[in-house]
Write an enzyme that holds these catalytic residues in place. Sequence first.
Site, PDB file in Angstrom:
ATOM      1  NE  ARG A 104      -2.559  -0.060   3.645  1.00 15.73           N
ATOM      2  CZ  ARG A 104      -3.373   0.295   4.618  1.00 15.73           C
ATOM      3  NH1 ARG A 104      -4.671   0.336   4.424  1.00 15.73           N
ATOM      4  NH2 ARG A 104      -2.922   0.620   5.802  1.00 15.73           N
ATOM      5  CG  ASP A 200       2.495  -2.859   9.196  1.00 10.77           C
ATOM      6  OD1 ASP A 200       2.807  -4.005   8.774  1.00 10.77           O
ATOM      7  OD2 ASP A 200       2.506  -1.858   8.478  1.00 10.77           O
ATOM      8  CG  ASP A 203       6.182  -3.010   9.929  1.00 16.41           C
ATOM      9  OD1 ASP A 203       6.936  -3.393   9.005  1.00 16.41           O
ATOM     10  OD2 ASP A 203       5.756  -1.852  10.015  1.00 16.41           O
TER      11      ASP A 203
HETATM   12  C1  PRP Z   1      -0.973  -4.762   4.483  1.00 15.48           C
HETATM   13  C2  PRP Z   1      -1.751  -6.050   4.601  1.00 15.48           C
HETATM   14  C3  PRP Z   1      -2.574  -6.055   3.342  1.00 15.48           C
HETATM   15  C4  PRP Z   1      -2.885  -4.590   3.173  1.00 15.48           C
HETATM   16  C5  PRP Z   1      -4.294  -4.357   3.624  1.00 15.48           C
HETATM   17  O1  PRP Z   1       0.092  -4.903   3.628  1.00 15.48           O
HETATM   18  O2  PRP Z   1      -0.915  -7.172   4.721  1.00 15.48           O
HETATM   19  O3  PRP Z   1      -1.905  -6.552   2.206  1.00 15.48           O
HETATM   20  O4  PRP Z   1      -1.970  -3.861   3.990  1.00 15.48           O
HETATM   21  O5  PRP Z   1      -4.665  -3.047   3.399  1.00 15.48           O
HETATM   22  P1  PRP Z   1      -5.755  -2.630   2.324  1.00 15.48           P
HETATM   23  O6  PRP Z   1      -6.917  -3.533   2.529  1.00 15.48           O
HETATM   24  O7  PRP Z   1      -6.056  -1.200   2.704  1.00 15.48           O
HETATM   25  O8  PRP Z   1      -5.160  -2.718   0.959  1.00 15.48           O
HETATM   26  P2  PRP Z   1       1.176  -3.749   3.372  1.00 15.48           P
HETATM   27  O9  PRP Z   1       0.760  -2.915   2.211  1.00 15.48           O
HETATM   28  O10 PRP Z   1       1.437  -3.010   4.655  1.00 15.48           O
HETATM   29  O11 PRP Z   1       2.445  -4.539   2.876  1.00 15.48           O
HETATM   30  P3  PRP Z   1       3.317  -5.672   3.603  1.00 15.48           P
HETATM   31  O12 PRP Z   1       2.481  -6.924   3.624  1.00 15.48           O
HETATM   32  O13 PRP Z   1       4.461  -5.782   2.660  1.00 15.48           O
HETATM   33  O14 PRP Z   1       3.701  -5.205   4.971  1.00 15.48           O
HETATM   34  N1  URA Z   2      -2.446  -3.349   7.032  1.00 14.59           N
HETATM   35  C1  URA Z   2      -2.048  -3.796   8.237  1.00 14.59           C
HETATM   36  O1  URA Z   2      -1.044  -4.502   8.358  1.00 14.59           O
HETATM   37  N2  URA Z   2      -2.778  -3.452   9.314  1.00 14.59           N
HETATM   38  C2  URA Z   2      -3.882  -2.683   9.244  1.00 14.59           C
HETATM   39  O2  URA Z   2      -4.513  -2.407  10.277  1.00 14.59           O
HETATM   40  C3  URA Z   2      -4.269  -2.216   7.975  1.00 14.59           C
HETATM   41  C4  URA Z   2      -3.536  -2.576   6.888  1.00 14.59           C
END
Ligand code: PRP
Ligand code: URA
Length: 209
Positions: A104, A200, A203
């Site tokens: 995102r 998150d 993370d």
């Molecule tokens: C997080 C999560 C989803 C997304 C959800 O990923 O794992 O993929 O956000 O949010 P949304 O419904 O608003 O799209 P992130 O983009 O933080 O990436 P990561 O998995 O690499 O940490």
């Molecule tokens: N992605 C995450 O990892 N946590 C949230 O709460 C929303 C998006």
Amino acid sequence: MGKVYVFDHPLIQHKLTFIRDKNTGTKEFRELVDEVASLMAFEITRDMPLEDIEVETPVSKANAKTLAGKKLGIVPILRAGLGMVDGILKLIPAAKVGHIGLYRDPETLKPIEYYVKLPSDVEERDFILVDPMLATGGSAVEAIHSLKKRGAKSIKFMCLVACPEGVDAIKEEHPDVDIFIAALDEKLNEKGYIVPGLGDAGDRLYGTK
Ligand code: PRP
Ligand code: URA
């Protein structure tokens, strides 16, 4: 219209509580996500077709059941979805695994696709798309588009924590996709985090920040 299933099994709910807890460290968080993914895989495969076979027990012949050989594909949305893959594979080890890389944009919250690799026989497989979080729904909606564009005909979406905004986004864009979640939380905050959520997921799984 796609259906929403909330897995309210006590073991899933108990473990999810510790996943949510901010004092749970990376190692335990990862182990708990893995365990909940296994339990959810158990529930989500409830409708897998069976066929009859005959086996010989030490006592006699028996009419028994075996999986009818439906081809499954597990697709994590990178990176947090990766934390759920091994737990699912423990129960369905023959499934093939594809990957869709999305993150995102922190400003716009729009998903940016950076990687896609799927099994070659996409049309023949039933896919379970996995990600711990369904927030705005942008990532899941985009990943489902990506799967469909490559020929996927049957897709289920499985996540730990969802909020109404994300569920509505999938229902609107992909009414053919059923959603399987461990919890439906209250809302999104102004930064796009699920409230109360678990923070998150990526993370916390990988110890980054
Ligand atoms: C997080 C999560 C989803 C997304 C959800 O990923 O794992 O993929 O956000 O949010 P949304 O419904 O608003 O799209 P992130 O983009 O933080 O990436 P990561 O998995 O690499 O940490
Ligand atoms: N992605 C995450 O990892 N946590 C949230 O709460 C929303 C998006």
